[in-house]
Design an enzyme around this catalytic site. Structure first.
Site, PDB file in Angstrom:
ATOM      1  CB  CYS A  90      60.258  30.266   8.827  1.00  0.00           C
ATOM      2  SG  CYS A  90      61.823  30.754   9.577  1.00  0.00           S
ATOM      3  CB  CYS A  93      57.195  28.075  10.635  1.00  0.00           C
ATOM      4  SG  CYS A  93      57.118  27.914  12.429  1.00  0.00           S
ATOM      5  CG  LEU A 103      48.777  34.084  17.579  1.00  0.00           C
ATOM      6  CD1 LEU A 103      48.708  32.836  18.435  1.00  0.00           C
ATOM      7  CD2 LEU A 103      47.935  35.204  18.192  1.00  0.00           C
ATOM      8  CB  CYS A 145      64.780  25.652  13.107  1.00  0.00           C
ATOM      9  SG  CYS A 145      63.321  25.935  14.139  1.00  0.00           S
ATOM     10  N   GLY A 200      66.516  29.054  14.729  1.00  0.00           N
ATOM     11  CA  GLY A 200      66.282  28.137  15.840  1.00  0.00           C
ATOM     12  C   GLY A 200      65.100  28.498  16.697  1.00  0.00           C
ATOM     13  CD  GLU A 201      60.829  27.805  19.766  1.00  0.00           C
ATOM     14  OE1 GLU A 201      60.412  28.566  18.876  1.00  0.00           O
ATOM     15  OE2 GLU A 201      60.727  28.088  20.983  1.00  0.00           O
ATOM     16  CB  CYS A 205      68.605  39.319  15.470  1.00  0.00           C
ATOM     17  SG  CYS A 205      67.581  37.893  15.083  1.00  0.00           S
ATOM     18  CD  GLU A 209      72.505  33.699   7.704  1.00  0.00           C
ATOM     19  OE1 GLU A 209      73.077  34.262   6.775  1.00  0.00           O
ATOM     20  OE2 GLU A 209      71.305  33.400   7.682  1.00  0.00           O
ATOM     21  CG  ASN A 229      61.192  40.168   5.821  1.00  0.00           C
ATOM     22  OD1 ASN A 229      61.052  41.323   5.433  1.00  0.00           O
ATOM     23  ND2 ASN A 229      61.349  39.852   7.099  1.00  0.00           N
ATOM     24  CB  SER A 272      60.960  35.338  19.493  1.00  0.00           C
ATOM     25  OG  SER A 272      59.907  35.060  18.595  1.00  0.00           O
ATOM     26  CB  CYS A 325      61.984  37.898  10.698  1.00  0.00           C
ATOM     27  SG  CYS A 325      62.248  39.133  11.916  1.00  0.00           S
TER      28      CYS A 325
HETATM   29  N1  SAH Z   1      61.595  30.150  16.606  1.00  0.00           N
HETATM   30  C1  SAH Z   1      61.314  31.418  17.205  1.00  0.00           C
HETATM   31  C2  SAH Z   1      62.317  32.485  16.870  1.00  0.00           C
HETATM   32  C3  SAH Z   1      62.790  32.617  15.444  1.00  0.00           C
HETATM   33  S1  SAH Z   1      61.700  33.312  14.271  1.00  0.00           S
HETATM   34  C4  SAH Z   1      59.913  31.846  16.866  1.00  0.00           C
HETATM   35  O1  SAH Z   1      59.228  31.123  16.135  1.00  0.00           O
HETATM   36  O2  SAH Z   1      59.458  32.856  17.362  1.00  0.00           O
HETATM   37  C5  SAH Z   1      61.556  34.990  14.644  1.00  0.00           C
HETATM   38  C6  SAH Z   1      60.289  35.610  14.050  1.00  0.00           C
HETATM   39  O3  SAH Z   1      60.393  35.771  12.621  1.00  0.00           O
HETATM   40  C7  SAH Z   1      59.067  34.748  14.272  1.00  0.00           C
HETATM   41  O4  SAH Z   1      57.959  35.494  14.656  1.00  0.00           O
HETATM   42  C8  SAH Z   1      58.860  34.156  12.894  1.00  0.00           C
HETATM   43  O5  SAH Z   1      57.591  33.666  12.742  1.00  0.00           O
HETATM   44  C9  SAH Z   1      59.209  35.327  12.014  1.00  0.00           C
HETATM   45  N2  SAH Z   1      59.417  35.016  10.608  1.00  0.00           N
HETATM   46  C10 SAH Z   1      59.772  33.828  10.077  1.00  0.00           C
HETATM   47  N3  SAH Z   1      59.854  33.905   8.738  1.00  0.00           N
HETATM   48  C11 SAH Z   1      59.559  35.181   8.412  1.00  0.00           C
HETATM   49  C12 SAH Z   1      59.521  35.910   7.180  1.00  0.00           C
HETATM   50  N4  SAH Z   1      59.837  35.332   6.024  1.00  0.00           N
HETATM   51  N5  SAH Z   1      59.171  37.210   7.216  1.00  0.00           N
HETATM   52  C13 SAH Z   1      58.922  37.820   8.393  1.00  0.00           C
HETATM   53  N6  SAH Z   1      58.968  37.209   9.578  1.00  0.00           N
HETATM   54  C14 SAH Z   1      59.278  35.902   9.598  1.00  0.00           C
END
Ligand code: SAH
Length: 345
Positions: free
Chosen positions: A120, A117, A216, A113, A160-161, A106, A93, A291, A192, A334
Site C-alpha cells: 500500500c 502494509c 484480510l 499511516c 489512514g487506519e 472515500c 486525499e 492497483n 475498513s 485503493c
Molecule cells: N487502513 C484501512 C483502510 C485503508 S485501505 C484498511 O487497511 O482497511 C483500504 C483498502 O485498500 C484495504 O483493503 C487495503 O488493503 C486496500 N489496498 C491497499 N493498497 C491497495 C492497492 N494497491 N490496490 C488495491 N487495494 C489496495
C-alpha cells in the site's frame, strides 16, 4: 484562534447539548445550530437569525468554522480525486465515485499511516497526525459543494487506519448520521480496518449500524505477516475471534477485503484455505484487483486467476464479489492515495 476554540464541525449533537446546557440554554438549540451548519450550510455564526446575540457571541468565542482547501482535483469518467489541504497545511486525499446506486465518497482518516502494509502506497509516509472528526465531516461538505451534489455513501478507506483514530471516527459517524444534519444512513457508512483487534471488540458495542470491512489479504499467518505487519501483533486467530464476537453482538455481516497479488496470495490452495477459514462466518469476500503503483513491486493477478479464485470460494459456499475498478488512470484507487510531504501552497 484561541487555544480553547474547537471546530464546530467536530461537535456531536450530544456534546452540543451539554454545551448549550452549560451556557444556560436549552437542548433545542442543538437542532437549530445543526440546521444552520448542515442544512443551510452557513460559514459564520453571524448568519444565525434565531438565537440571541449573547448566545451567538458565546458560540463565536468557543468555536470556529474550520475549512479545508481543494489543492488539486483530477477526474476520470465517474471518479474525482481530490487533494485537500487541512488548516495546518497537511494534505490528505478523498475520492468521489459515482455508482448507479448513488455517490460514494472515500475519505481519509489520518495524515500518513503507521500500518506499513507492504502493498500500500498510503503507508509509505508514517502517520503525522489524526484527521479530526470535523475534518472528516468537511471532506463531505467541501466535495458536495464543489460538485453541487449530495453524497449518499461514505467509506472510510482512504489514507489512514480508522481504528488507529477511534474516537474521531465514532464522533464523525455520530455527526453525519444525525437526522438534524447531514442525515447519512448508518448502513451507508463503511469502516475498513487492517485488524486492530481491541477496537473490533470496542466497535461491537458502538450503537450505530455501520458496515465493517476487514482487510484480510491472506488466509494464514505466515503470508499475512509478510504483507501486513499488524498481523504480528494481532494474528489471524485473534482477529477471527474478535470478528465472531462482533457478529454475535451486532447480528451484522462483515466484508473481507482480499487484494489479488499475482503469484503471492492468488493460488488455488490459498483459495481453499480461505474458504476453510471463513466457513460458517456471516460474511462476504470482496476480491480486489490490485492497483499497481510506481514504487511497489507487486503485480495484479490475471483475470483468469481472479476468476479461478472466485470460483473456488463460490463452490465452497463463500459469498464473493469482484470489485469493480475505479480511478486507476488517475491513481485514485485503493492503496494509491498518499499524503504529500511537500508544502503545496
Ligand atoms: N487502513 C484501512 C483502510 C485503508 S485501505 C484498511 O487497511 O482497511 C483500504 C483498502 O485498500 C484495504 O483493503 C487495503 O488493503 C486496500 N489496498 C491497499 N493498497 C491497495 C492497492 N494497491 N490496490 C488495491 N487495494 C489496495
Amino acid at each position: 484562534m484561541g487555544v480553547c476554540m474547537e471546530s464546530i464541525y467536530s461537535m456531536t449533537s450530544s456534546r452540543l447539548d451539554d454545551y448549550f446546557i452549560s451556557i444556560g440554554e436549552k437542548k433545542y438549540r442543538t437542532k437549530q445550530l445543526f440546521d444552520w451548519i448542515y442544512v443551510k450550510r452557513i460559514k459564520s455564526f453571524d448568519m444565525i437569525t434565531n438565537m440571541k446575540k449573547e448566545v451567538i457571541e458565546l458560540l463565536k468565542k468557543d468555536f470556529y468554522f474550520d475549512n479545508i482547501e481543494i489543492v488539486n482535483k483530477q477526474s476520470d469518467e465517474l471518479v474525482y480525486k481530490y487533494l485537500l489541504k487541512l488548516s495546518d497545511g497537511n494534505t490528505i486525499e478523498a475520492v468521489l465515485m459515482e455508482h448507479d446506486y448513488g455517490k460514494s465518497l472515500c475519505i481519509s482518516s489520518e495524515v500518513g499511516c503507521n500500518m506499513a502494509c507492504s502493498f500500500c502506497e498510503s503507508g509509505k509516509i508514517k502517520k503525522i497526525r489524526d484527521v479530526k472528526s470535523g475534518e472528516m465531516v468537511l471532506q463531505i461538505l467541501k466535495i458536495e459543494s464543489d460538485l453541487d451534489i449530495r453524497i449518499s455513501h461514505v467509506v472510510i478507506m482512504g489514507i489512514g487506519e480508522p481504528f488507529d483514530n477511534y474516537q474521531n471516527i465514532c464522533d464523525f459517524i455520530e455527526i453525519v448520521n444525525s437526522n438534524m444534519g447531514i442525515n447519512l444512513g448508518s448502513r451507508h457508512i463503511t469502516v475498513s480496518t487492517c485488524g486492530i483487534v481491541p477496537k473490533i471488540y470496542e466497535f461491537s458495542e458502538f450503537p450505530y449500524q455501520v458496515n465493517l470491512a476487514i482487510s484480510l489479504h491472506a488466509p494464514n499467518n505466515e503470508l499475512r505477516s509478510k504483507l501486513m505487519p499488524i498481523n504480528k501483533v494481532y494474528n489471524i486467530e485473534k482477529l477471527m475471534e474478535s470478528i465472531k464476537f462482533y457478529l454475535e453482538k451486532t447480528n451484522r455481516r462483515v466484508t473481507f477485503e482480499y487484494i489479488m497479488l499475482s503469484g503471492v496470495n492468488d493460488t488455488q490452495e490459498l483459495a481453499l484455505e480461505l474458504s476453510r477459514l471463513l466457513k460458517g462466518i456471516n460474511c462476504y469476500v470482496n476480491l480486489i484487483p490490485y492497483n499497481e503503483t510506481n514504487t511497489l513491486e507487486y503485480k495484479r493477478s490475471s483475470k483468469e486467476r481472479i476468476m479461478t479464485f472466485y470460483d473456488i470460494l463460490k463452490k465452497n459456499n463463500i459469498s464473493c464479489t469482484i470489485r469493480r475498478e475505479f480511478g486507476g488512470k488517475i491513481s485514485a484507487a485503493c492503496g494509491q492515495l498518499k499524503t504529500i510531504k511537500e508544502n503545496l501552497a
